[in-house]
Design a protein around this motif. Structure first.
Motif, PDB file in Angstrom:
ATOM      1  N   THR A 280      56.504  33.259  44.160  1.00  0.00           N
ATOM      2  CA  THR A 280      55.839  33.933  43.465  1.00  0.00           C
ATOM      3  C   THR A 280      54.122  33.540  43.664  1.00  0.00           C
ATOM      4  N   CYS A 281      53.581  34.436  43.637  1.00  0.00           N
ATOM      5  CA  CYS A 281      52.055  34.200  43.800  1.00  0.00           C
ATOM      6  C   CYS A 281      51.162  34.593  42.502  1.00  0.00           C
ATOM      7  N   ILE A 282      50.343  33.801  42.103  1.00  0.00           N
ATOM      8  CA  ILE A 282      49.612  34.022  40.926  1.00  0.00           C
ATOM      9  C   ILE A 282      48.069  33.927  41.163  1.00  0.00           C
ATOM     10  N   ASN A 283      47.214  34.802  41.150  1.00  0.00           N
ATOM     11  CA  ASN A 283      45.834  34.828  41.259  1.00  0.00           C
ATOM     12  C   ASN A 283      44.983  33.939  40.326  1.00  0.00           C
ATOM     13  N   CYS A 284      44.794  32.617  40.711  1.00  0.00           N
ATOM     14  CA  CYS A 284      44.057  31.809  39.818  1.00  0.00           C
ATOM     15  C   CYS A 284      42.566  32.006  40.334  1.00  0.00           C
ATOM     16  N   GLY A 285      41.990  33.000  40.926  1.00  0.00           N
ATOM     17  CA  GLY A 285      40.774  32.863  41.085  1.00  0.00           C
ATOM     18  C   GLY A 285      39.850  33.657  40.253  1.00  0.00           C
ATOM     19  N   ASN A 286      38.728  34.056  40.701  1.00  0.00           N
ATOM     20  CA  ASN A 286      37.977  35.037  39.908  1.00  0.00           C
ATOM     21  C   ASN A 286      37.458  36.369  40.552  1.00  0.00           C
ATOM     22  N   ARG A 287      38.423  36.802  41.456  1.00  0.00           N
ATOM     23  CA  ARG A 287      38.270  37.997  42.151  1.00  0.00           C
ATOM     24  C   ARG A 287      39.442  38.640  42.497  1.00  0.00           C
ATOM     25  N   PRO A 288      39.816  39.859  42.635  1.00  0.00           N
ATOM     26  CA  PRO A 288      40.975  40.577  42.995  1.00  0.00           C
ATOM     27  C   PRO A 288      41.271  40.226  44.435  1.00  0.00           C
TER      28      PRO A 288
ATOM     29  N   ASN B   4      44.585  41.101  40.245  1.00  0.00           N
ATOM     30  CA  ASN B   4      43.384  40.872  39.610  1.00  0.00           C
ATOM     31  C   ASN B   4      43.436  39.314  39.038  1.00  0.00           C
ATOM     32  N   PRO B   5      42.644  38.877  38.727  1.00  0.00           N
ATOM     33  CA  PRO B   5      42.765  37.439  38.165  1.00  0.00           C
ATOM     34  C   PRO B   5      43.758  37.267  36.987  1.00  0.00           C
ATOM     35  N   GLY B   6      44.666  36.370  36.986  1.00  0.00           N
ATOM     36  CA  GLY B   6      45.391  36.109  36.351  1.00  0.00           C
ATOM     37  C   GLY B   6      46.890  36.943  36.530  1.00  0.00           C
ATOM     38  N   ASP B   7      46.974  37.822  37.350  1.00  0.00           N
ATOM     39  CA  ASP B   7      48.105  38.709  37.617  1.00  0.00           C
ATOM     40  C   ASP B   7      49.017  37.793  38.834  1.00  0.00           C
ATOM     41  N   GLU B   8      50.161  38.384  38.946  1.00  0.00           N
ATOM     42  CA  GLU B   8      50.957  37.676  39.583  1.00  0.00           C
ATOM     43  C   GLU B   8      52.039  38.744  40.362  1.00  0.00           C
ATOM     44  N   THR B   9      52.638  38.070  41.537  1.00  0.00           N
ATOM     45  CA  THR B   9      53.799  39.016  42.178  1.00  0.00           C
ATOM     46  C   THR B   9      54.664  38.026  42.746  1.00  0.00           C
ATOM     47  N   ALA B  10      55.835  38.640  43.101  1.00  0.00           N
ATOM     48  CA  ALA B  10      57.059  37.721  43.556  1.00  0.00           C
ATOM     49  C   ALA B  10      57.986  38.503  44.335  1.00  0.00           C
TER      50      ALA B  10
END
Length: 99
Positions: A12-20, A50-56
């Motif tokens: 799983t990858c979660i975008n913890c940053g502040n940009r897409p 987007n920030p806060g989104d995830e994919t797996a």
């Protein structure tokens, strides 16, 4: 269908940053250059996060059997690459632990 019938592994990858970010590859990695992608789920995981989104990507036990062709003492990594070429890897154990 019993959801607990089969074991497997989720990367799983979660975008913890502040940009897409745009995911290009997500899966498993074994050095020096072996990337293992689940072909059945790659289309769903190649998305804009987007920030806060995830994919797996999910690897069931049948998918993980392809690890047997590699040296069992090699380290296995969760792997993600975006379209800008940024690669992130996290060691999750040895190949033998997932066979």
């Amino acid at each position: 269908m019993n959801p607990f019938k089969e074991d497997g592994l989720h990367v799983t990858c979660i975008n913890c940053g502040n940009r897409p970010i745009h995911i290009r590859k997500i899966g498993l990695f074994i050095k020096p250059n072996n990337t293992i992608i689940n072909i059945k789920t790659i289309e769903k995981s190649q998305i804009k996060l987007n920030p806060g989104d995830e994919t797996a990507q999910y690897f069931n036990t049948k998918d993980l059997k392809q690890l047997s062709e590699f040296n069992h003492s090699k380290k296995l990594y969760a792997y993600v690459e975006d379209f800008e070429g940024t690669v992130k890897r996290k060691c999750i154990g040895k190949v033998r632990e997932y066979l």
